[in-house]
Design a protein around this motif. Structure first.
Motif, PDB file in Angstrom:
ATOM      1  N   UNK A   1     -12.470   2.934  19.224  1.00 38.08           N
ATOM      2  CA  UNK A   1     -13.754   3.760  18.862  1.00 38.08           C
ATOM      3  C   UNK A   1     -13.845   4.004  17.426  1.00 38.08           C
ATOM      4  N   UNK A   2     -14.018   2.818  16.563  1.00 40.36           N
ATOM      5  CA  UNK A   2     -14.175   3.033  15.125  1.00 40.36           C
ATOM      6  C   UNK A   2     -15.917   3.164  14.798  1.00 40.36           C
ATOM      7  N   UNK A   3     -15.788   3.795  13.792  1.00 42.66           N
ATOM      8  CA  UNK A   3     -17.293   3.820  13.115  1.00 42.66           C
ATOM      9  C   UNK A   3     -17.158   3.630  11.610  1.00 42.66           C
ATOM     10  N   UNK A   4     -17.690   2.293  11.426  1.00 44.96           N
ATOM     11  CA  UNK A   4     -17.440   2.003  10.184  1.00 44.96           C
ATOM     12  C   UNK A   4     -18.631   1.951   9.395  1.00 44.96           C
ATOM     13  N   UNK A   5     -18.582   1.909   7.784  1.00 45.25           N
ATOM     14  CA  UNK A   5     -19.677   2.117   7.138  1.00 45.25           C
ATOM     15  C   UNK A   5     -20.853   1.059   7.347  1.00 45.25           C
ATOM     16  N   UNK A   6     -20.473  -0.220   8.094  1.00 45.42           N
ATOM     17  CA  UNK A   6     -21.438  -1.134   8.255  1.00 45.42           C
ATOM     18  C   UNK A   6     -22.441  -0.417   9.524  1.00 45.42           C
ATOM     19  N   UNK A   7     -21.525   0.279  10.493  1.00 48.75           N
ATOM     20  CA  UNK A   7     -22.405   1.135  11.596  1.00 48.75           C
ATOM     21  C   UNK A   7     -23.383   2.063  11.089  1.00 48.75           C
ATOM     22  N   UNK A   8     -22.718   2.909  10.108  1.00 47.75           N
ATOM     23  CA  UNK A   8     -23.417   3.934   9.675  1.00 47.75           C
ATOM     24  C   UNK A   8     -24.596   3.485   8.643  1.00 47.75           C
ATOM     25  N   UNK A   9     -24.472   2.203   8.102  1.00 51.96           N
ATOM     26  CA  UNK A   9     -25.680   1.682   7.369  1.00 51.96           C
ATOM     27  C   UNK A   9     -26.775   1.041   8.282  1.00 51.96           C
ATOM     28  N   UNK A  10     -26.434   0.498   9.435  1.00 52.00           N
ATOM     29  CA  UNK A  10     -27.271  -0.021  10.357  1.00 52.00           C
ATOM     30  C   UNK A  10     -27.944   1.206  10.972  1.00 52.00           C
ATOM     31  N   UNK A  11     -27.483   2.473  11.306  1.00 53.43           N
ATOM     32  CA  UNK A  11     -27.998   3.587  11.752  1.00 53.43           C
ATOM     33  C   UNK A  11     -29.019   4.372  10.908  1.00 53.43           C
ATOM     34  N   UNK A  12     -28.709   3.827   9.654  1.00 54.36           N
ATOM     35  CA  UNK A  12     -29.849   4.555   8.675  1.00 54.36           C
ATOM     36  C   UNK A  12     -30.903   3.735   8.540  1.00 54.36           C
ATOM     37  N   UNK A  13     -30.707   2.303   9.020  1.00 53.01           N
ATOM     38  CA  UNK A  13     -32.028   1.425   9.221  1.00 53.01           C
ATOM     39  C   UNK A  13     -32.886   1.689  10.306  1.00 53.01           C
ATOM     40  N   UNK A  14     -32.043   2.182  11.301  1.00 51.56           N
ATOM     41  CA  UNK A  14     -32.436   2.520  12.733  1.00 51.56           C
ATOM     42  C   UNK A  14     -33.422   3.764  12.540  1.00 51.56           C
ATOM     43  N   UNK A  15     -32.959   4.723  11.884  1.00 49.10           N
ATOM     44  CA  UNK A  15     -33.732   6.011  11.445  1.00 49.10           C
ATOM     45  C   UNK A  15     -35.005   5.710  10.931  1.00 49.10           C
ATOM     46  N   UNK A  16     -34.939   4.800  10.085  1.00 47.36           N
ATOM     47  CA  UNK A  16     -36.172   4.222   9.326  1.00 47.36           C
ATOM     48  C   UNK A  16     -37.358   3.661  10.167  1.00 47.36           C
ATOM     49  N   UNK A  17     -36.579   2.941  11.138  1.00 43.22           N
ATOM     50  CA  UNK A  17     -37.787   2.245  12.125  1.00 43.22           C
ATOM     51  C   UNK A  17     -38.277   3.310  12.965  1.00 43.22           C
ATOM     52  N   UNK A  18     -37.497   4.227  13.488  1.00 42.30           N
ATOM     53  CA  UNK A  18     -38.153   5.296  14.436  1.00 42.30           C
ATOM     54  C   UNK A  18     -38.958   6.203  13.924  1.00 42.30           C
ATOM     55  N   UNK A  19     -38.624   6.437  12.460  1.00 47.95           N
ATOM     56  CA  UNK A  19     -39.459   7.312  11.579  1.00 47.95           C
ATOM     57  C   UNK A  19     -40.886   6.604  11.223  1.00 47.95           C
ATOM     58  N   UNK A  20     -40.846   5.387  11.057  1.00 51.99           N
ATOM     59  CA  UNK A  20     -42.066   4.494  10.780  1.00 51.99           C
ATOM     60  C   UNK A  20     -43.003   4.523  11.955  1.00 51.99           C
ATOM     61  N   UNK A  21     -42.311   4.574  13.007  1.00 47.41           N
ATOM     62  CA  UNK A  21     -43.038   4.631  14.776  1.00 47.41           C
ATOM     63  C   UNK A  21     -43.541   6.044  15.010  1.00 47.41           C
ATOM     64  N   UNK A  22     -43.552   6.866  13.803  1.00 50.76           N
ATOM     65  CA  UNK A  22     -44.054   8.067  14.023  1.00 50.76           C
ATOM     66  C   UNK A  22     -42.933   9.583  14.517  1.00 50.76           C
ATOM     67  N   UNK A  23     -41.648   9.260  14.571  1.00 49.65           N
ATOM     68  CA  UNK A  23     -41.046  10.674  14.444  1.00 49.65           C
ATOM     69  C   UNK A  23     -40.703  11.332  13.360  1.00 49.65           C
ATOM     70  N   UNK A  24     -41.426  12.669  13.240  1.00 54.20           N
ATOM     71  CA  UNK A  24     -41.219  13.500  11.976  1.00 54.20           C
ATOM     72  C   UNK A  24     -40.197  14.380  12.217  1.00 54.20           C
TER      73      UNK A  24
END
Length: 213
Positions: A1-24
């Motif tokens: 059950x590891x959560x690496x820097x790579x995972x964390x970086x991908x999550x921030x990309x995901x945040x940018x995606x959902x924010x772009x779709x209108x989540x505020x």
């Protein structure tokens, strides 16, 4: 059950995606950015965890698209300490988002296989619901009612009256209503008998089945 820097970086990309779709809602975005979604999926499908799409899990169910999770969570307007009823525990990802937002979560799952798997998994991580139950989501959990908020994570052909009755006056319920395609619907309870209803576009969910087991 590891959560690496790579995972964390991908999550921030995901945040940018959902924010772009209108989540505020910044709290919802922070939850999406913090929760390791890959842990809620089979490790062989880890590469799909931070794509903005739904993905199959056990018992013919899916882990919801992150945007959909964020959209429902934003509509719900969860405040810290509120009592939230979740219909359809599924993988536990939406449960985790609600917990991260500070809710006391009461969750119900109708698929026994998934209920057992998710209950075991959630016991091992920091996102634990107040109560996790196996049963019919149409009936809700009246023994713990009333709830400040109710969220339904499966498509209902119609709105279960039992769920509306378990909502506090002033409370909010978010539910996808429809058969093939669902309309995201928000109910706000104005009084014992009166509800405001608003609709927010088309989504696709697995069906909410009655008395499945």
């Amino acid at each position: 059950m590891k959560d690496t820097y790579r995972h964390q970086g991908k999550r921030q990309q995901l945040v940018r995606v959902v924010k772009k779709k209108g989540i505020t809602d910044e709290r919802v975005l922070a939850a999406i950015g913090k929760i390791p979604r890959h842990l809620f999926m089979d490790s062989s499908f880890e590469d799909h965890a931070y794509q903005d799409k739904a993905f199959p899990i056990a018992a013919d169910q899916t882990i919801s698209q992150p945007y959909t999770v964020a959209f429902q969570s934003e509509l719900l307007e969860v405040k810290k300490g509120e009592k939230v009823l979740e219909i359809g525990t599924g993988s536990g990802y939406q449960t985790a988002v609600l917990c991260e937002l500070g809710a006391k979560v009461y969750s119900i799952e109708r698929q026994r296989e998934l209920y057992k798997k998710t209950k075991t998994f959630l016991a091992r991580i920091v996102y634990r619901p107040k109560h996790l139950s196996f049963g019919d989501g149409y009936k809700g959990l009246p023994e713990y009612a009333p709830y400040d908020k109710i969220i339904v994570t499966a498509g209902a052909p119609d709105v279960p009256r039992d769920l509306l009755s378990q909502l506090k006056v002033g409370g909010r319920m978010v539910i996808p209503v429809g058969t093939e395609v669902q309309t995201m619907t928000l109910f706000v309870r104005k009084s014992v008998k009166e509800f405001d209803k608003k609709e927010f576009g088309a989504f696709r969910f697995v069906p909410l089945l009655e008395d499945k087991n």
